[in-house]
Write an enzyme that holds these catalytic residues in place. Structure first.
Site, PDB file in Angstrom:
ATOM      1  N   LYS A   1       0.844  -1.195   0.000  1.00 49.36           N
ATOM      2  CA  LYS A   1       0.000   0.000   0.000  1.00 49.36           C
ATOM      3  C   LYS A   1       0.881   1.247   0.000  1.00 49.36           C
ATOM      4  O   LYS A   1       1.702   1.444   0.900  1.00 49.36           O
ATOM      5  CB  LYS A   1      -0.911  -0.015   1.226  1.00 49.36           C
TER       6      LYS A   1
ATOM      7  N   LYS B   1      -2.244  -1.657  -3.736  1.00 49.30           N
ATOM      8  CA  LYS B   1      -3.137  -0.503  -3.711  1.00 49.30           C
ATOM      9  C   LYS B   1      -2.331   0.785  -3.854  1.00 49.30           C
ATOM     10  O   LYS B   1      -1.321   0.933  -3.164  1.00 49.30           O
ATOM     11  CB  LYS B   1      -3.871  -0.513  -2.374  1.00 49.30           C
TER      12      LYS B   1
END
Ligand code: PBG
Length: 327
Positions: free
Chosen positions: A194, A247
């Protein structure tokens, strides 16, 4: 011209193109992220995410029905509490917003697969993803609260938990507490890869979770880095993560492809709020064709190697899949 190998030969006609297609998609790989908030009768459009709403628990039911009808049977809940405090106590309250949403969804929609986002930022008054020590997020003190949150979600009926906080050691902490409480078979989908990204802007508007000071760069990754993403993914697999997520999606498909090679678990990618907002805004201005762009961005994530795709367009994509417009 004497050319034996002509790549165009396989591009004539839809039947042949579909026969040789490398990426085949199915609605079962889609997860719809949704926002639930306190109150009743609320269906509140998110200004920076037109077409996406905050639902109260009672109105959420209608949305879940709609998703099931469209062929989307997995959702991920984000909670928007009324009350925030320094230690994000709403994140692990037994009657917290996500816990209550999950309890109701579990009872009314037994066929739906319920995933919860595990993080503190929606629940802390300072908007950071953990408890503070001065101006720093205290990693180890946060682990206990994340573990408690995950356990409370599973006790409420969640099928899977997805930690998104980026603290070191959170997957192990969550795995331990779930196992100790008899939830050995509840999977963890880790937001392992992330990045600290401006693509989360609209989400933070939606959830009121923007940090009150500073940024998230001491816990989310620097987007210049690729090997660090592999390190995070491998660590989380060692700690017991069952699925690894990358992500955002669109600008990070190189990471999806690399992670797919590096780990043996399923790989998810999350097409985040800013990606949604850009497509919506471009389409509204008439600069791009919304439907075609949705299909192309989704197919490219699957082509890069993702097995699971989290997207605010889940319902639309499921429909396009059924109409044969994608996959
Ligand atoms: C919570 C969380 C965020 C997103 C998912 N979980 C926000 C953030 O990290 O600031 C972003 C999702 C999106 O932008 O759609 N930490």
């Amino acid at each position: 011209m004497n050319m034996r190998i002509r790549p165009r030969r396989l591009r004539y006609g839809e039947t042949l193109r579909k026969m040789v297609r490398e990426t085949r998609v199915d609605p079962s790989s889609l997860i719809y992220p949704m926002f639930v908030k306190e109150g009743t009768g609320i269906v509140e459009e998110i200004p920076t995410m037109p077409g996406q709403y905050r639902y109260s628990i009672d109105t959420m039911e209608r949305k879940l029905e709609e998703l099931l009808d469209a062929g989307v049977s997995s959702v991920m809940f984000f909670g928007i509490p009324d009350h925030k405090d320094e230690v994000g106590s709403g994140a692990y309250a037994e009657d917290g917003i996500v816990q209550r949403a999950v309890r109701l969804a579990r009872r009314e929609f037994p066929e739906m697969y319920l995933i919860t986002d595990v993080c503190m930022c929606e629940y802390t008054s300072h908007g950071h993803c953990g408890v503070l020590c001065g101006h720093d997020v205290d990693n180890d003190a946060t682990l206990k609260l994340l573990a408690k949150s995950a356990l409370s979600h599973v006790q409420a009926g969640a099928d899977m938990v997805a930690p998104s906080d980026m603290m070191d050691g959170r997957v192990a902490a969550i795995r331990d507490i779930l196992d100790e409480n008899g939830y050995k078979n509840t999977p963890i989908m880790s937001y392992a890869v992330k990045y600290a990204s401006a693509f989360y802007g609209p989400f933070r508007d939606a959830a009121g979770s923007a940090p009150a000071f500073g940024d998230r760069k001491s816990y989310q990754m620097d987007y210049h880095n690729s090997r660090e993403g592999i390190k995070e993914a491998l660590l989380d697999v060692q700690e017991g993560a069952d699925i690894i997520m990358v992500k955002p999606a669109m600008s990070y498909l190189d990471m999806v492809a690399k992670i797919k090679e590096a780990v043996q678990v399923p790989v998810a990618s999350y097409s985040v709020s800013g990606e949604y907002a850009m497509i919506k805004a471009g389409a509204k201005l008439g600069y791009i064709d919304e439907e075609k762009i949705i299909c192309e961005t989704a197919a490219s994530a699957f082509r890069a190697g993702c097995d699971i795709y989290l997207t605010y367009f889940a319902k639309e994509i499921a429909q396009y899949m059924q109409e044969g417009k994608i996959g």
